[in-house]
Enzyme design. Structure first.
Site, mmCIF file in Angstrom:
data_model
loop_
_atom_site.group_PDB
_atom_site.id
_atom_site.type_symbol
_atom_site.label_atom_id
_atom_site.label_comp_id
_atom_site.label_asym_id
_atom_site.label_seq_id
_atom_site.Cartn_x
_atom_site.Cartn_y
_atom_site.Cartn_z
ATOM 1 N N CYS A 191 30.000 38.667 43.430
ATOM 2 C CA CYS A 191 29.885 37.209 43.611
ATOM 3 C C CYS A 191 28.420 36.764 43.479
ATOM 4 C CB CYS A 191 30.519 36.784 44.933
ATOM 5 S SG CYS A 191 30.780 34.985 45.035
ATOM 6 N N GLU A 241 36.989 42.893 47.256
ATOM 7 C CA GLU A 241 37.437 43.224 48.618
ATOM 8 C C GLU A 241 38.530 42.277 49.112
ATOM 9 O OE1 GLU A 241 34.335 40.088 49.247
ATOM 10 O OE2 GLU A 241 34.672 41.695 47.816
ATOM 11 N N HIS A 276 35.869 38.434 44.178
ATOM 12 C CA HIS A 276 35.694 39.288 45.352
ATOM 13 C C HIS A 276 36.699 40.431 45.298
ATOM 14 C CE1 HIS A 276 32.848 36.786 47.586
ATOM 15 N NE2 HIS A 276 33.456 35.780 46.983
#
Length: 194
Positions: free
Chosen positions: A77, A178, A176
């Site tokens: 990001c 994650e 992202h």
């Protein structure tokens, strides 16, 4: 394997630590030069504002360190954006790993771009094993332009932009991983296996 997550007062770091834990990898959040230099892999995540983040990196000489690292390095990001040459966000010179400009999405559409979007034009080992049409989760108002050599995946929101970048030991993802379910888990696993 030891993994250093670079601390530079940007948001969203805890979710990356949790993702590493889920994958069975030990990671430490640090801005210590020696710890980062000795790490097998380095992750550079973040949400925040470009000029403030660059000021912190420069205050710790982390800008110089990042440019010198030789191990696999993964920007996420804001981390992707700071690896580029320049960001329109507060007219910010960045790290220059990728000779790419970061621009703000046109304001005639909803900004920031939030939500799931597909990864297209995938050309890297980092992206092996993904579903035929993988989706990743985005939250961003700025995007990296396309580059004929360093863009390894694209996505589209108003226009095509660099979803993932790769140059030498540096990889970066605008979305992202994650927070991107099986797609993100596969990309992080592939990075850890580099």
């Amino acid at each position: 394997m030891n993994i250093a997550i670079i601390k530079y007062n940007a948001g969203n770091v805890q979710s990356v630590l949790y993702a590493m834990e889920r994958l069975g990898a030990e990671a430490v959040l640090t801005d210590d030069w020696e710890t980062i230099q000795k790490a097998d892999k380095v992750i550079f995540p973040g949400q925040g504002e470009a000029s403030t983040a660059m000021s912190y990196l420069k205050s710790r000489n982390l800008d110089r360190l990042i440019r010198e690292l030789k191990q696999p390095f993964f920007g996420i990001c804001l981390g992707l954006q700071l690896l580029c040459d320049y960001s329109e966000e507060n007219d910010t010179p960045c790290l220059g790993i990728f000779p790419i400009r970061v621009k703000r999405f046109p304001s005639f559409e909803k900004v920031p771009h939030i939500g799931w979007n597909s990864l297209e034009n995938r050309t890297s080992a980092l992206l092996q094993g993904l579903d035929e049409k993988p989706f990743a989760y985005y939250v961003h108002s700025y995007y990296a332009e396309l580059h004929p050599e360093y863009t390894i995946a694209t996505s589209h929101y108003m226009l095509d932009f660099s979803a993932l970048l790769h140059r030498d030991n540096y990889y970066a993802m605008q979305a992202h991983p994650e927070k991107s379910s099986v797609t993100g888990e596969r990309i992080l696993t592939n990075f850890l296996n580099l």
